[in-house]
Write an enzyme that holds these catalytic residues in place. Structure first.
Site, PDB file in Angstrom:
ATOM      1  N   LEU A 236      -9.758  -4.738  -8.139  1.00  0.00           N
ATOM      2  CA  LEU A 236     -10.854  -5.458  -8.771  1.00  0.00           C
ATOM      3  C   LEU A 236     -11.977  -5.660  -7.760  1.00  0.00           C
ATOM      4  O   LEU A 236     -11.755  -5.624  -6.548  1.00  0.00           O
ATOM      5  CB  LEU A 236     -10.361  -6.807  -9.301  1.00  0.00           C
ATOM      6  N   ALA A 237     -13.171  -5.892  -8.262  1.00  0.00           N
ATOM      7  CA  ALA A 237     -14.345  -6.040  -7.397  1.00  0.00           C
ATOM      8  C   ALA A 237     -14.180  -7.171  -6.378  1.00  0.00           C
ATOM      9  O   ALA A 237     -14.718  -7.097  -5.275  1.00  0.00           O
ATOM     10  CB  ALA A 237     -15.594  -6.278  -8.242  1.00  0.00           C
ATOM     11  N   CYS A 238     -13.413  -8.198  -6.720  1.00  0.00           N
ATOM     12  CA  CYS A 238     -13.226  -9.355  -5.842  1.00  0.00           C
ATOM     13  C   CYS A 238     -12.247  -9.079  -4.702  1.00  0.00           C
ATOM     14  O   CYS A 238     -12.038  -9.929  -3.840  1.00  0.00           O
ATOM     15  CB  CYS A 238     -12.753 -10.551  -6.655  1.00  0.00           C
ATOM     16  N   GLY A 239     -11.602  -7.907  -4.737  1.00  0.00           N
ATOM     17  CA  GLY A 239     -10.614  -7.575  -3.713  1.00  0.00           C
ATOM     18  C   GLY A 239      -9.181  -7.754  -4.172  1.00  0.00           C
ATOM     19  O   GLY A 239      -8.261  -7.295  -3.504  1.00  0.00           O
TER      20      GLY A 239
END
Length: 173
Positions: free
Chosen positions: A151-154
């Site tokens: 995911l983009a958040c890591g």
């Protein structure tokens, strides 16, 4: 086919642009609507260039005060991609505080609506979001399951927007 394509605020808007492009290339008429948050991730020029139509963002755009009704009459199907947790929960609660909310409340349930979630795993798994998904499905909305992965958040997990080609297949099936 006329497709009402709505984007809510997620980094996954960049993937949604691919879906819009592919729909237009396949000969479909696509009208994009974006939430205020979505316009923080993708600009009007991109969506207008891809769809070959003005981007709609506001219930009260001059000369377009009936769009929330007219667009649902025009559309053969509706798509919300990406659909954030905020958007899903607003829909389930019937909140109409923007153009997308008003479009939802004037949706013609005789026509298919597809919702393509994208969000952090914790947001997707939250009991409120899951209850909203169930409520929308009970109304006949076709909620496409998010993918699992980076995911983009890591984080890693469920909540990733489906790949554009999978979204395209699902909404055109």
């Amino acid at each position: 086919m006329n497709i009402l394509f709505q984007l809510s605020g997620s980094i996954a808007c960049y993937k949604a642009c691919t879906v819009v492009s592919q729909l237009v290339q396949a000969g479909h008429a696509v009208q994009c609507v974006a939430s205020a948050a979505a316009t923080q991730f993708i600009g009007a020029a991109s969506l207008e260039g891809l769809s070959q139509r003005d981007l709609l963002t506001d219930t009260f755009q001059p000369g377009r005060w009936m769009e929330h009704i007219e667009l649902n009459r025009w559309a053969d199907r509706s798509v919300i991609c990406p659909a954030t947790a905020n958007r899903l929960n607003k829909m389930a609660a019937g909140v109409a505080d923007d153009l997308m909310g008003n479009l939802w409340l004037t949706h013609d349930f005789a026509k298919p609506m597809f919702v393509v979630p994208a969000m952090n795993t914790k947001m997707w798994q939250h009991p409120t979001t899951q209850a909203s998904v169930t409520k929308l499905q009970d109304m006949g909305v076709r909620v496409l399951s998010p993918s699992s992965g980076n995911l983009a958040c890591g984080d890693k997990g469920d909540g990733r927007l489906m790949e554009p080609e999978d979204v395209l297949k699902a909404i055109l099936a």
